[in-house]
Design an enzyme around this catalytic site. Structure first.
Site, PDB file in Angstrom:
ATOM      1  N   ASP A  91       0.865  -1.184   0.000  1.00  0.00           N
ATOM      2  CA  ASP A  91       0.000   0.000   0.000  1.00  0.00           C
ATOM      3  C   ASP A  91       0.901   1.233   0.000  1.00  0.00           C
ATOM      4  OD1 ASP A  91      -1.913  -1.975   0.409  1.00  0.00           O
ATOM      5  OD2 ASP A  91      -2.989  -0.862   1.951  1.00  0.00           O
ATOM      6  N   LYS A 153      -6.994   3.406  -3.009  1.00  0.00           N
ATOM      7  CA  LYS A 153      -7.327   3.355  -1.574  1.00  0.00           C
ATOM      8  C   LYS A 153      -7.591   4.759  -1.073  1.00  0.00           C
ATOM      9  CE  LYS A 153      -5.176   2.040   2.863  1.00  0.00           C
ATOM     10  NZ  LYS A 153      -4.008   1.390   3.490  1.00  0.00           N
ATOM     11  N   LYS A 182     -10.244   0.154  -2.116  1.00  0.00           N
ATOM     12  CA  LYS A 182     -10.050  -0.127  -0.693  1.00  0.00           C
ATOM     13  C   LYS A 182     -10.461   1.105   0.102  1.00  0.00           C
ATOM     14  CE  LYS A 182      -6.619  -1.333   2.859  1.00  0.00           C
ATOM     15  NZ  LYS A 182      -5.245  -1.823   3.130  1.00  0.00           N
TER      16      LYS A 182
END
Length: 221
Positions: A91, A153, A182
């Protein structure tokens, strides 16, 4: 929605500065027990955690976290190091300054370099929606789509706000069909988790869902 379906979309997360190995090991055990998608932990614990969980659980870590203003070269090195230590998923945090300056080509190039460093591993791109205008969010949907990253995300959970329903709905409208979403930061109830999934999120970054399930079990629900 079935509790196990929700749990299967959770990146069970512990990223506090004070996290200890004992705490990391506990969330690994919880993730395995409850069948979450991964554990998301600091890079310094990746090697030990992967040795501990083996093939029983995916290990995710964060790059350029939480501010995103590291150089691209340092983010690439962080990524390579994390993968070498056994990380299954990455991430990364974008450079918000690039976005504010309109340097979308530079941001696209950075994501592509990090994706290359990931090899075949999943890359999620954290755009920190609480710091962006709607126009900037839409442009980042386009950038992430063009980059080939697996996920966009919402948030680090360390800035001024976390995931919102509106942001997930906006992502679903503007990202390409191959890009997954996400939601992370501030997901505090099973009802919220279900709503994010209904809006299009397929991953949830949170430590609270497992705790809520444990509380239900403790009360015999």
């Amino acid at each position: 929605m079935d509790r196990q379906k929700i749990l299967s979309m959770v990146d069970h997360t512990l990223l506090t500065q004070t996290a200890t190995w004992k705490e990391i090991r506990r969330i690994c055990d919880e993730a395995i027990r409850y069948g979450t998608a991964s554990v998301c932990i600091p890079a310094s614990y990746v090697k030990r955690a992967k040795e501990y969980v083996g093939d029983r659980m995916a290990v995710c870590t964060v790059i350029g976290f939480p501010n995103g203003y590291s150089t691209t070269a340092s983010k690439v090195f962080e990524t390579q190091d994390a993968i070498a230590n056994g990380a299954d998923e990455i991430d990364m945090v974008v450079n918000i300054g690039y976005i504010k300056d309109g340097l979308y080509d530079l941001q696209l190039d950075e994501i592509r370099q990090i994706k290359q460093a990931c090899g075949g591993h999943i890359l999620k791109v954290i755009v920190e929606t609480c710091l962006l205008t709607e126009e900037e969010k839409i442009r980042m949907c386009q950038v992430v789509t063009e980059s080939g990253a697996a996920f966009i995300k919402t948030s680090t959970g360390f800035s001024t706000g976390g995931a919102t329903f509106d942001d997930v709905a906006l992502f679903r409208k503007y990202v390409g069909p191959q890009v997954r979403i996400k939601a992370a930061g501030g997901i505090s109830s099973l009802e919220d988790a279900e709503r994010f999934i209904e809006l299009g999120a397929s991953r949830l970054g949170t430590s609270r869902i497992v705790k809520l399930i444990q509380q239900e079990e403790a009360h015999g629900d």
